[in-house]
Design an enzyme around this catalytic site. Structure first.
Site, mmCIF file in Angstrom:
data_model
loop_
_atom_site.group_PDB
_atom_site.id
_atom_site.type_symbol
_atom_site.label_atom_id
_atom_site.label_comp_id
_atom_site.label_asym_id
_atom_site.label_seq_id
_atom_site.Cartn_x
_atom_site.Cartn_y
_atom_site.Cartn_z
ATOM 1 N N GLY A 169 0.906 -1.166 0.024
ATOM 2 C CA GLY A 169 -0.279 -0.031 0.083
ATOM 3 C C GLY A 169 0.749 1.324 -0.009
ATOM 4 N N GLY A 170 0.500 2.194 1.059
ATOM 5 C CA GLY A 170 1.361 3.366 1.049
ATOM 6 C C GLY A 170 2.791 3.315 1.174
ATOM 7 N N GLY A 404 20.117 8.290 -34.521
ATOM 8 C CA GLY A 404 19.534 9.039 -33.553
ATOM 9 C C GLY A 404 20.175 9.007 -32.206
ATOM 10 N N ALA A 405 20.644 7.695 -31.850
ATOM 11 C CA ALA A 405 21.445 7.683 -30.714
ATOM 12 C C ALA A 405 22.619 8.594 -30.397
ATOM 13 C CB ALA A 405 21.802 6.089 -30.319
#
Ligand code: HXC
Length: 510
Positions: A169-170, A404-405
């Protein structure tokens, strides 16, 4: 007066016992330390000052009025790590499973506020079952108060979480908003809902380890940044990590004097790149030889191993290393590697830590799996992170920087401050074979012609000099001089000033 002092000691003694001897023994039997023992290992001896030792919950439902334990399941305060201050809170599993009540939340919020005001890191040691079920919405509200402070502190002070028991949970959401999460192998788990709820809702049968153990979170989900064999090892490594980090975004990264000369030449680096462009080598060797004393604190070692991220020092000052790893998937950039490195680059930029990038990347990984998985957006994260970063950025291209790298990996065009290349660097749109297959498609049937074209392409583009002629590379350096060159560049950039245009915040492609 003597009685008053005695009463104080008695109260302290009771609070220190937490949930009592039996529960402490149960904790030890599982190989876990108690909250206070953990704090003792984490902090410099005798430096811990506890706050809120006598806080109790205010719940009355489900018989809780009769079940009050001083401290209410969390130990909070501050102390020092190698003489530098840190705030700390440690969940006490022996008290209501370390679950969070309204009062427990107030204790955490109090030191979160103190840490933010003082400009000092905060470390949370987690061993807890989430919201205190008996308190209902008061506990949920308490968590939201903690979450809100996690967010406000993000990028202002380092926030570190160590998961040291079963957390739900939290107690997993709050760590998820901090900078780093570390786990302990075999005794710590992180899940939003545990195996029992999973069984009820999805009919899946899983063990806690399968659902949220350290292997899952360090290799698959990438929720955790590292895992250690036991509590003591984990806490000692956190001390090491803290030594690399500035206290806040108002400070520079700390300096640690070193006897390792900045001018140290490593002749073996001249032989690091294999003769064949297809053969791998270990980029961590380069990091170890460039960093002071080879000291490197790796982040996310076991996830997306095709990129390496972590902290080291050069001439005593912290730097963040980012490096493509040719040993794994030839160092290609895929979604996981891009996400991992983007987060690291952003951390460094938040906290004034210069970034040293070693590039050997054949491009982005092609294929439907990557495209369907959102490679465009994940790749853009790394591009965005490097482009927005204003800290000093030093780049060294060791071998391939394709497509692009090339742009993404802290290129000159993304405000790289000093961009070096080794003589073995190859900066091109793609490898020679792929390039020739596309631009000479019509000659595909003629093997000799294609071989000739490939040679031509290699001679023209597969070197650092085309990029250097354009000024995209500042200097072609000898591999053995890498440490000296990077150290000199970093020294030059110590007073670098660069600001992005005013904005409320950016809109990084999440
Ligand atoms: C109150 C709790 C508790 C809780 C554990 N305990 N979790 N008490 N509230 N949330 C108590 C148990 O009653 C028990 O008390 C003691 O802690 C130890 O727990 P055990 O179950 O015996 O330990 P273990 O078998 O190791 O299991 C640990 C556990 C399990 C996996 C954490 O206790 C568990 O599943 N707890 C509930 C987790 C949960 O669903 N939490 C709420 C999440 S919702 P005694 O007296 O018997 O020793 C949430 C909302 C936040 O957190 C919002 C997020 C966005």
């Amino acid at each position: 007066m003597k009685e008053i002092l005695q009463e104080l000691e008695q109260r302290r003694g009771r609070a220190r016992l937490g949930g009592g001897e039996a529960r402490i023994e149960a904790q030890h039997a599982l190989g876990k330390l108690t909250a206070r023992e953990r704090i003792e290992v984490l902090l410099d001896e005798g430096s811990f000052e506890e706050y809120g030792m006598y806080v109790e919950h205010r719940a009355t439902d489900f018989g809780m009025a009769e079940r009050k334990i001083a401290g209410d399941g969390v130990v909070t305060g501050w102390g020092t790590v190698e003489g530098r201050p840190v705030y700390v809170f440690a969940k006490d599993f022996t008290v209501f499973g370390g679950s969070l009540s309204e009062a427990h939340a107030e204790k955490i919020c109090k030191i979160q506020d103190m840490a933010l005001k003082a400009g000092v890191p905060i470390i949370g040691l987690y061993d807890a079952g989430g919201a205190r079920i008996q308190e209902g919405v008061a506990a949920l509200g308490g968590y939201a108060e903690v979450f809100q402070r996690n967010v406000l502190a993000s990028g202002v002070i380092p926030q570190i979480s160590v998961i040291m028991g079963p957390c739900a949970g939290g107690d997993v959401y709050s760590p998820a908003m901090t900078d780093f999460i570390f786990m302990v192998r075999g005794t710590s788990y992180m899940f939003v809902t545990g195996p029992d709820v999973v069984k009820t809702v999805t009919n899946e049968t899983v063990t806690p380890e399968e659902l949220g153990g350290s292997v899952v979170h360090t290799t698959r989900s990438a929720i955790a940044d590292g895992a250690y064999d036991n509590d003591v090892e984990a806490l000692l490594e956190i001390r090491r990590l803290v030594g690399f980090l500035p206290l806040s975004n108002r400070d520079s990264a700390p300096e640690r004097p070193t006897l390792d000369p900045a001018q140290r030449r490593e002749m073996s680096l001249d032989r690091l790149i294999p003769d064949s462009a297809h053969k791998p080598y270990d980029i961590k060797e380069l990091i170890a030889m460039v960093a002071d004393d080879g000291d490197f604190f790796e982040i996310q070692r076991d996830f997306a191993r095709n990129i390496v991220t972590g902290f080291g020092r050069i001439e005593g000052s912290t730097v963040g290393f980012v490096a493509n790893q040719p040993m794994v998937l030839a160092g290609v950039l895929d979604s996981d590697a891009s996400r991992k490195a983007a987060r690291f680059v952003r951390f460094c930029d938040c906290f004034n830590i210069p970034i040293v990038t070693f590039v050997d990347v054949p491009g982005f990984l092609p294929g439907t799996a990557q495209e369907y998985g959102g490679l465009i957006k994940h790749g853009a994260k790394l591009l965005f992170a490097y482009a927005e970063a204003t800290v000093p950025k030093i780049t060294v291209i060791t071998r391939k920087a394709y497509g692009g790298a090339y742009d993404v990996m802290a290129s000159k065009h993304l405000r790289g401050d000093v961009n070096y290349a080794w003589p073995s660097a190859q900066i091109a749109v793609m490898g020679a074979k792929g390039a020739v297959e596309i631009i000479y498609r019509k000659e595909a049937g003629d093997a000799d012609r294609i071989a000739e074209r490939t040679k031509e392409y290699e001679a023209r583009f597969m070197s650092p000099f085309v990029a250097a002629e354009r000024g995209y590379i500042d200097e072609v350096i000898m591999p053995h001089a890498t440490r000296a060159r990077v150290a000199r560049a970093l020294k030059l950039l110590r007073r670098k000033q660069l600001a992005n245009p005013w904005k409320k915040h950016d809109n990084i492609p999440l």
